[in-house]
Design a protein around this motif. Structure first.
Motif, PDB file in Angstrom:
ATOM      1  N   MET A 175      33.293  24.322  12.999  1.00  0.00           N
ATOM      2  CA  MET A 175      33.603  25.209  11.890  1.00  0.00           C
ATOM      3  C   MET A 175      34.922  25.916  12.196  1.00  0.00           C
ATOM      4  O   MET A 175      35.137  26.406  13.290  1.00  0.00           O
ATOM      5  CB  MET A 175      32.483  26.228  11.722  1.00  0.00           C
ATOM      6  CG  MET A 175      32.684  27.193  10.602  1.00  0.00           C
ATOM      7  SD  MET A 175      32.093  26.656   9.006  1.00  0.00           S
ATOM      8  CE  MET A 175      30.382  26.462   9.310  1.00  0.00           C
ATOM      9  N   ILE A 176      35.804  25.958  11.201  1.00  0.00           N
ATOM     10  CA  ILE A 176      37.062  26.680  11.333  1.00  0.00           C
ATOM     11  C   ILE A 176      37.202  27.620  10.134  1.00  0.00           C
ATOM     12  O   ILE A 176      36.567  27.419   9.101  1.00  0.00           O
ATOM     13  CB  ILE A 176      38.282  25.722  11.417  1.00  0.00           C
ATOM     14  CG1 ILE A 176      38.375  24.822  10.173  1.00  0.00           C
ATOM     15  CG2 ILE A 176      38.204  24.844  12.636  1.00  0.00           C
ATOM     16  CD1 ILE A 176      39.567  25.129   9.365  1.00  0.00           C
ATOM     17  N   GLN A 177      38.036  28.631  10.294  1.00  0.00           N
ATOM     18  CA  GLN A 177      38.281  29.565   9.207  1.00  0.00           C
ATOM     19  C   GLN A 177      39.745  29.517   8.805  1.00  0.00           C
ATOM     20  O   GLN A 177      40.633  29.571   9.660  1.00  0.00           O
ATOM     21  CB  GLN A 177      37.949  30.995   9.603  1.00  0.00           C
ATOM     22  CG  GLN A 177      36.483  31.269   9.670  1.00  0.00           C
ATOM     23  CD  GLN A 177      36.204  32.749   9.856  1.00  0.00           C
ATOM     24  OE1 GLN A 177      36.937  33.451  10.538  1.00  0.00           O
ATOM     25  NE2 GLN A 177      35.135  33.211   9.235  1.00  0.00           N
ATOM     26  N   GLY A 192      33.060  19.838   2.767  1.00  0.00           N
ATOM     27  CA  GLY A 192      33.371  20.546   4.008  1.00  0.00           C
ATOM     28  C   GLY A 192      33.600  22.036   3.851  1.00  0.00           C
ATOM     29  O   GLY A 192      33.786  22.735   4.835  1.00  0.00           O
ATOM     30  N   CYS A 193      33.569  22.546   2.619  1.00  0.00           N
ATOM     31  CA  CYS A 193      33.720  23.985   2.401  1.00  0.00           C
ATOM     32  C   CYS A 193      32.340  24.628   2.475  1.00  0.00           C
ATOM     33  O   CYS A 193      31.443  24.278   1.720  1.00  0.00           O
ATOM     34  CB  CYS A 193      34.357  24.269   1.046  1.00  0.00           C
ATOM     35  SG  CYS A 193      34.560  26.042   0.727  1.00  0.00           S
ATOM     36  N   ASP A 234      35.559  29.192   5.048  1.00  0.00           N
ATOM     37  CA  ASP A 234      34.967  28.473   6.173  1.00  0.00           C
ATOM     38  C   ASP A 234      34.941  26.986   5.854  1.00  0.00           C
ATOM     39  O   ASP A 234      34.364  26.582   4.837  1.00  0.00           O
ATOM     40  CB  ASP A 234      33.540  28.963   6.437  1.00  0.00           C
ATOM     41  CG  ASP A 234      33.483  30.410   6.873  1.00  0.00           C
ATOM     42  OD1 ASP A 234      34.481  30.914   7.419  1.00  0.00           O
ATOM     43  OD2 ASP A 234      32.432  31.041   6.670  1.00  0.00           O
ATOM     44  N   TRP A 235      35.575  26.191   6.724  1.00  0.00           N
ATOM     45  CA  TRP A 235      35.631  24.738   6.567  1.00  0.00           C
ATOM     46  C   TRP A 235      34.903  24.072   7.718  1.00  0.00           C
ATOM     47  O   TRP A 235      34.930  24.571   8.852  1.00  0.00           O
ATOM     48  CB  TRP A 235      37.084  24.249   6.558  1.00  0.00           C
ATOM     49  CG  TRP A 235      37.879  24.725   5.390  1.00  0.00           C
ATOM     50  CD1 TRP A 235      38.742  25.779   5.348  1.00  0.00           C
ATOM     51  CD2 TRP A 235      37.895  24.171   4.075  1.00  0.00           C
ATOM     52  NE1 TRP A 235      39.291  25.908   4.103  1.00  0.00           N
ATOM     53  CE2 TRP A 235      38.785  24.925   3.301  1.00  0.00           C
ATOM     54  CE3 TRP A 235      37.236  23.097   3.480  1.00  0.00           C
ATOM     55  CZ2 TRP A 235      39.031  24.649   1.960  1.00  0.00           C
ATOM     56  CZ3 TRP A 235      37.498  22.821   2.147  1.00  0.00           C
ATOM     57  CH2 TRP A 235      38.389  23.593   1.396  1.00  0.00           C
ATOM     58  N   GLU A 236      34.297  22.944   7.445  1.00  0.00           N
ATOM     59  CA  GLU A 236      33.609  22.164   8.478  1.00  0.00           C
ATOM     60  C   GLU A 236      34.597  21.724   9.559  1.00  0.00           C
ATOM     61  O   GLU A 236      34.323  21.839  10.745  1.00  0.00           O
ATOM     62  CB  GLU A 236      32.931  20.943   7.851  1.00  0.00           C
ATOM     63  CG  GLU A 236      32.128  20.115   8.824  1.00  0.00           C
ATOM     64  CD  GLU A 236      30.903  20.846   9.335  1.00  0.00           C
ATOM     65  OE1 GLU A 236      30.535  20.627  10.497  1.00  0.00           O
ATOM     66  OE2 GLU A 236      30.302  21.632   8.583  1.00  0.00           O
ATOM     67  N   THR A 237      35.764  21.217   9.120  1.00  0.00           N
ATOM     68  CA  THR A 237      36.807  20.758  10.042  1.00  0.00           C
ATOM     69  C   THR A 237      38.170  21.090   9.454  1.00  0.00           C
ATOM     70  O   THR A 237      38.286  21.383   8.255  1.00  0.00           O
ATOM     71  CB  THR A 237      36.751  19.221  10.236  1.00  0.00           C
ATOM     72  OG1 THR A 237      37.017  18.592   8.983  1.00  0.00           O
ATOM     73  CG2 THR A 237      35.403  18.765  10.789  1.00  0.00           C
ATOM     74  N   VAL A 238      39.183  21.016  10.275  1.00  0.00           N
ATOM     75  CA  VAL A 238      40.548  21.199   9.791  1.00  0.00           C
ATOM     76  C   VAL A 238      40.862  20.136   8.738  1.00  0.00           C
ATOM     77  O   VAL A 238      41.463  20.422   7.700  1.00  0.00           O
ATOM     78  CB  VAL A 238      41.569  21.127  10.956  1.00  0.00           C
ATOM     79  CG1 VAL A 238      42.993  21.113  10.431  1.00  0.00           C
ATOM     80  CG2 VAL A 238      41.363  22.280  11.916  1.00  0.00           C
ATOM     81  N   GLU A 239      40.428  18.908   8.992  1.00  0.00           N
ATOM     82  CA  GLU A 239      40.699  17.805   8.070  1.00  0.00           C
ATOM     83  C   GLU A 239      40.038  18.014   6.709  1.00  0.00           C
ATOM     84  O   GLU A 239      40.558  17.579   5.690  1.00  0.00           O
ATOM     85  CB  GLU A 239      40.251  16.471   8.667  1.00  0.00           C
ATOM     86  CG  GLU A 239      41.060  16.032   9.860  1.00  0.00           C
ATOM     87  CD  GLU A 239      40.723  16.787  11.153  1.00  0.00           C
ATOM     88  OE1 GLU A 239      39.627  17.391  11.251  1.00  0.00           O
ATOM     89  OE2 GLU A 239      41.574  16.784  12.055  1.00  0.00           O
ATOM     90  N   ALA A 240      38.885  18.662   6.684  1.00  0.00           N
ATOM     91  CA  ALA A 240      38.218  18.936   5.407  1.00  0.00           C
ATOM     92  C   ALA A 240      39.137  19.756   4.505  1.00  0.00           C
ATOM     93  O   ALA A 240      39.163  19.578   3.290  1.00  0.00           O
ATOM     94  CB  ALA A 240      36.899  19.658   5.625  1.00  0.00           C
ATOM     95  N   VAL A 249      43.174  17.548   4.542  1.00  0.00           N
ATOM     96  CA  VAL A 249      43.174  16.234   3.902  1.00  0.00           C
ATOM     97  C   VAL A 249      42.248  16.232   2.694  1.00  0.00           C
ATOM     98  O   VAL A 249      42.673  15.955   1.568  1.00  0.00           O
ATOM     99  CB  VAL A 249      42.759  15.124   4.901  1.00  0.00           C
ATOM    100  CG1 VAL A 249      42.704  13.781   4.215  1.00  0.00           C
ATOM    101  CG2 VAL A 249      43.714  15.096   6.092  1.00  0.00           C
ATOM    102  N   GLY A 250      41.003  16.561   2.903  1.00  0.00           N
ATOM    103  CA  GLY A 250      40.014  16.490   1.840  1.00  0.00           C
ATOM    104  C   GLY A 250      40.285  17.395   0.665  1.00  0.00           C
ATOM    105  O   GLY A 250      40.069  17.041  -0.482  1.00  0.00           O
ATOM    106  N   PHE A 251      40.782  18.609   0.920  1.00  0.00           N
ATOM    107  CA  PHE A 251      41.001  19.557  -0.166  1.00  0.00           C
ATOM    108  C   PHE A 251      42.445  19.540  -0.659  1.00  0.00           C
ATOM    109  O   PHE A 251      42.704  19.385  -1.834  1.00  0.00           O
ATOM    110  CB  PHE A 251      40.622  20.975   0.272  1.00  0.00           C
ATOM    111  CG  PHE A 251      40.790  21.996  -0.816  1.00  0.00           C
ATOM    112  CD1 PHE A 251      39.888  22.044  -1.868  1.00  0.00           C
ATOM    113  CD2 PHE A 251      41.837  22.888  -0.786  1.00  0.00           C
ATOM    114  CE1 PHE A 251      40.049  22.977  -2.882  1.00  0.00           C
ATOM    115  CE2 PHE A 251      41.994  23.830  -1.779  1.00  0.00           C
ATOM    116  CZ  PHE A 251      41.103  23.879  -2.838  1.00  0.00           C
TER     117      PHE A 251
END
Length: 69
Positions: A1-3, A34-35, A55-61, A64-66
């Protein structure tokens, strides 16, 4: 988890409009893969300053994903 933390200074007098815009955009963030959460807090010392914390599951979420959608 990242913020992701964004500090946003709004033009004085536009606070209510900004808060309404964030409320309208919140479902878009929450539907993003991932949010996990989104919070908007307002500064007590400077009422036109906000912090948006997502709060995101990963940096890539987020990156890249968003952002790339």
């Amino acid at each position: 988890m990242i913020q992701e933390i964004a500090q946003i200074d709004v033009k004085p007098g536009m606070e209510a409009e900004f808060e309404k815009g964030v409320a309208a955009a919140t479902p878009l963030f929450k539907r993003a893969k991932g949010c996990h959460a989104l919070r908007l807090t307002k500064s007590i010392e400077k009422p036109s300053r906000y912090r948006l914390v997502i709060d995101w599951e990963t940096v890539e979420a987020h990156t890249v994903g968003f952002r790339e959608r």
